[in-house]
Design an enzyme around this catalytic site. Sequence first.
Site, PDB file in Angstrom:
ATOM      1  N   ALA A   9     -48.015   4.430  -8.087  1.00 59.68           N
ATOM      2  CA  ALA A   9     -49.210   4.866  -7.355  1.00 59.68           C
ATOM      3  C   ALA A   9     -49.966   5.943  -8.112  1.00 59.68           C
ATOM      4  O   ALA A   9     -50.625   6.783  -7.523  1.00 59.68           O
ATOM      5  CB  ALA A   9     -48.801   5.369  -5.976  1.00 59.68           C
ATOM      6  N   GLY A  11     -52.178   5.357 -10.724  1.00 60.97           N
ATOM      7  CA  GLY A  11     -53.396   4.874 -11.385  1.00 60.97           C
ATOM      8  C   GLY A  11     -54.662   5.483 -10.818  1.00 60.97           C
ATOM      9  O   GLY A  11     -54.703   5.939  -9.675  1.00 60.97           O
ATOM     10  N   ARG A  15     -61.722   0.749 -10.527  1.00 59.90           N
ATOM     11  CA  ARG A  15     -62.581  -0.309  -9.994  1.00 59.90           C
ATOM     12  C   ARG A  15     -62.982  -0.099  -8.534  1.00 59.90           C
ATOM     13  O   ARG A  15     -63.915  -0.704  -8.044  1.00 59.90           O
ATOM     14  CB  ARG A  15     -61.865  -1.665 -10.155  1.00 59.90           C
ATOM     15  CG  ARG A  15     -61.737  -2.118 -11.590  1.00 59.90           C
ATOM     16  CD  ARG A  15     -60.681  -3.193 -11.783  1.00 59.90           C
ATOM     17  NE  ARG A  15     -59.321  -2.651 -11.805  1.00 59.90           N
ATOM     18  CZ  ARG A  15     -58.230  -3.365 -12.029  1.00 59.90           C
ATOM     19  NH1 ARG A  15     -58.324  -4.663 -12.237  1.00 59.90           N
ATOM     20  NH2 ARG A  15     -57.037  -2.803 -12.035  1.00 59.90           N
ATOM     21  N   TYR A 364     -68.979  17.086  33.394  1.00 57.28           N
ATOM     22  CA  TYR A 364     -68.292  17.632  32.225  1.00 57.28           C
ATOM     23  C   TYR A 364     -67.126  18.477  32.732  1.00 57.28           C
ATOM     24  O   TYR A 364     -67.320  19.484  33.420  1.00 57.28           O
ATOM     25  CB  TYR A 364     -69.209  18.502  31.350  1.00 57.28           C
ATOM     26  CG  TYR A 364     -68.379  19.181  30.275  1.00 57.28           C
ATOM     27  CD1 TYR A 364     -67.702  18.421  29.322  1.00 57.28           C
ATOM     28  CD2 TYR A 364     -68.194  20.570  30.253  1.00 57.28           C
ATOM     29  CE1 TYR A 364     -66.872  19.014  28.378  1.00 57.28           C
ATOM     30  CE2 TYR A 364     -67.371  21.165  29.313  1.00 57.28           C
ATOM     31  CZ  TYR A 364     -66.712  20.380  28.384  1.00 57.28           C
ATOM     32  OH  TYR A 364     -65.876  20.965  27.458  1.00 57.28           O
TER      33      TYR A 364
HETATM   34  C1  UD1 Z   1     -50.913  -5.261 -12.351  1.00 53.63           C
HETATM   35  C2  UD1 Z   1     -50.082  -6.101 -13.333  1.00 53.63           C
HETATM   36  C3  UD1 Z   1     -50.514  -7.561 -13.218  1.00 53.63           C
HETATM   37  C4  UD1 Z   1     -50.343  -8.027 -11.768  1.00 53.63           C
HETATM   38  C5  UD1 Z   1     -51.064  -7.104 -10.795  1.00 53.63           C
HETATM   39  C6  UD1 Z   1     -50.653  -7.450  -9.373  1.00 53.63           C
HETATM   40  C7  UD1 Z   1     -49.592  -4.675 -15.241  1.00 53.63           C
HETATM   41  C8  UD1 Z   1     -49.944  -4.322 -16.626  1.00 53.63           C
HETATM   42  N1  UD1 Z   1     -50.321  -5.622 -14.666  1.00 53.63           N
HETATM   43  O1  UD1 Z   1     -52.267  -5.362 -12.767  1.00 53.63           O
HETATM   44  O2  UD1 Z   1     -49.740  -8.365 -14.084  1.00 53.63           O
HETATM   45  O3  UD1 Z   1     -50.830  -9.348 -11.644  1.00 53.63           O
HETATM   46  O4  UD1 Z   1     -50.710  -5.726 -11.028  1.00 53.63           O
HETATM   47  O5  UD1 Z   1     -51.418  -6.773  -8.430  1.00 53.63           O
HETATM   48  O6  UD1 Z   1     -48.654  -4.110 -14.691  1.00 53.63           O
HETATM   49  N2  UD1 Z   1     -50.251   2.584 -12.093  1.00 53.63           N
HETATM   50  C9  UD1 Z   1     -49.546   3.749 -12.396  1.00 53.63           C
HETATM   51  N3  UD1 Z   1     -49.679   4.311 -13.642  1.00 53.63           N
HETATM   52  C10 UD1 Z   1     -50.437   3.747 -14.609  1.00 53.63           C
HETATM   53  C11 UD1 Z   1     -51.154   2.555 -14.300  1.00 53.63           C
HETATM   54  C12 UD1 Z   1     -51.037   2.006 -13.050  1.00 53.63           C
HETATM   55  O7  UD1 Z   1     -48.831   4.282 -11.551  1.00 53.63           O
HETATM   56  O8  UD1 Z   1     -50.482   4.319 -15.705  1.00 53.63           O
HETATM   57  C13 UD1 Z   1     -50.140   1.995 -10.760  1.00 53.63           C
HETATM   58  C14 UD1 Z   1     -51.448   1.896 -10.013  1.00 53.63           C
HETATM   59  O9  UD1 Z   1     -51.685   3.053  -9.228  1.00 53.63           O
HETATM   60  C15 UD1 Z   1     -51.244   0.666  -9.163  1.00 53.63           C
HETATM   61  C16 UD1 Z   1     -50.245  -0.157  -9.915  1.00 53.63           C
HETATM   62  O10 UD1 Z   1     -49.660   0.698 -10.868  1.00 53.63           O
HETATM   63  O11 UD1 Z   1     -50.732   0.976  -7.875  1.00 53.63           O
HETATM   64  C17 UD1 Z   1     -50.880  -1.342 -10.606  1.00 53.63           C
HETATM   65  O12 UD1 Z   1     -51.882  -0.882 -11.473  1.00 53.63           O
HETATM   66  P1  UD1 Z   1     -53.288  -1.638 -11.602  1.00 53.63           P
HETATM   67  O13 UD1 Z   1     -54.108  -0.923 -12.573  1.00 53.63           O
HETATM   68  O14 UD1 Z   1     -53.837  -1.900 -10.267  1.00 53.63           O
HETATM   69  O15 UD1 Z   1     -52.771  -2.996 -12.270  1.00 53.63           O
HETATM   70  P2  UD1 Z   1     -53.468  -4.413 -12.220  1.00 53.63           P
HETATM   71  O16 UD1 Z   1     -54.537  -4.454 -13.249  1.00 53.63           O
HETATM   72  O17 UD1 Z   1     -53.816  -4.781 -10.847  1.00 53.63           O
HETATM   73 CA    CA Z   2     -53.768  -3.749  -8.903  1.00 56.82          CA
END
Ligand code: UD1
Ligand code: CA
Length: 452
Positions: A9, A11, A15, A364
């Site tokens: 969690a 990230g 987007r 009231y």
């Molecule tokens: C990711 C998967 C993809 C999958 C999809 C499913 C990878 C590289 N890709 O892509 O194969 O189909 O989820 O929904 O794993 N996060 C971190 N630290 C980071 C980056 C991300 O904690 O450095 C967390 C984000 O907060 C998020 C989760 O990991 O909750 C997934 O990251 P996100 O960037 O949403 O990955 P997707 O591009 O959706």
């Molecule tokens: Ca995702």
Amino acid sequence: MSLETIILAAGKGTRIKSKLPKVLHKVGGKPMLQHVIDATKKAGSSREVVIIGAGAELVEKKISGVEFVLQKEQLGTGHAVLSAREKFETSEGIVLILCGDTPLLTAELLKKFVVAHEISNCAATVLTAEMPNPTGYGRVLHEADGTFQKIVEDKDATEEERKIREVNAGVYCFDVKKLFGALERVTNDNAQGEYYLPDVLPILKSDGEKIFTFAADYCDETIGINSREQLAAAERILRQRKTLELMNSGVTIEDPHTTFIDVDVTIGQDTIIKPNTYLEGNTTIGIECEIGPNIRFVNMKVGNRVTAQFSYCHDAEINNDVTLGPYVHIRPGTKIGDKVKIGNFVEVKNSNVGKGTKLPHLQYIGDSDVGENVNIGCGTVTCNYDGKTKYRTKIGDNVFVGCNTNFVAPVKVEEGAYIAAGSTITKDVPKNNLAIARARQTNIENWTDKRK
Ligand code: UD1
Ligand code: CA
């Protein structure tokens, strides 16, 4: 076997274009990360380690009952898991890994998934789903013999690979020792320059380990939320799921399309929910009620056989057999007793209203204790605030309050008293007294003739 979990969690959620960390955006009235945590706990997880980074302080404030690990720089999902390594130094067996942005996952699916992994004897299992529109997801590639090959991210995929609709749901089971043994070897040599968690799978494979894929029956459960459009889609699915669950438990919902019920709301049997109704937060509603049309209840505790329409009520309690509305605003700290009749155009704040009391029009009532079987006339106001301090009005049982009365608090009316219409009550009224507090009327003879 004890089950430990890592939830990603950290990230930025680029987007979703928000100041709020993506995982705190709500669906079904609850942050999406909380949905994932709740499903995980319900599936039997004994320990949840949540990786936080972007907006970490806020996430820590809003989410409780889990351990946190800070991923200082968000270098990818693989890097995120690696930052939790110390927490798993002494762990053995399975670690379940999920993303904080997949709020539709159910405990049932997770349980099945973990069992499938356990009996597979593989080093890792990946949850996959067949998506009608797979854009944005990692695609699952298989060898010619059908065994797992690797996952290729949308941004790294060839045009041919992008046509694959079998996607990585972002849910994995790993043998914890083997995971951390291989994770260091993941590189960031890809379109996004990130350390991808799915890249650990082919590494394990090259170590001679077996990788298993487990396909979810419904792709709805595995949706990842990256954009506001996906957020709205998830909201719609959760809402449908909730109304269906309630209907199956014996609640009538006249129009599920215009009924918005948060996931933690409970409703008793034979209650009827009419259109344009919003039931939010931890609202509970008893049996045989008729709620709506046009109701918004937030964190309300509502008893049995309550009828309510066209009203907004929050953080308060309504007992049994109450008739409420139209146009009532019940504000925090209020308790409405059994058989109370309340509405039209009534506001009640931080007050207790006793059994059988009537507040039928234009009142009231603030910071007040109103007894049982009190009749409050139209237009009555408790003057509870002098600009600095709030004061209470106390009205005993069986009091009759005439129309257009003002109670200038602090003031107490004892039981059985009678207040003449149009009074401004500034002094306490003893038991069974009549209080009249208005100027006497004077009639001036032939006044209109003299005026001419
Ligand atoms: C990711 C998967 C993809 C999958 C999809 C499913 C990878 C590289 N890709 O892509 O194969 O189909 O989820 O929904 O794993 N996060 C971190 N630290 C980071 C980056 C991300 O904690 O450095 C967390 C984000 O907060 C998020 C989760 O990991 O909750 C997934 O990251 P996100 O960037 O949403 O990955 P997707 O591009 O959706
Ligand atoms: Ca995702």
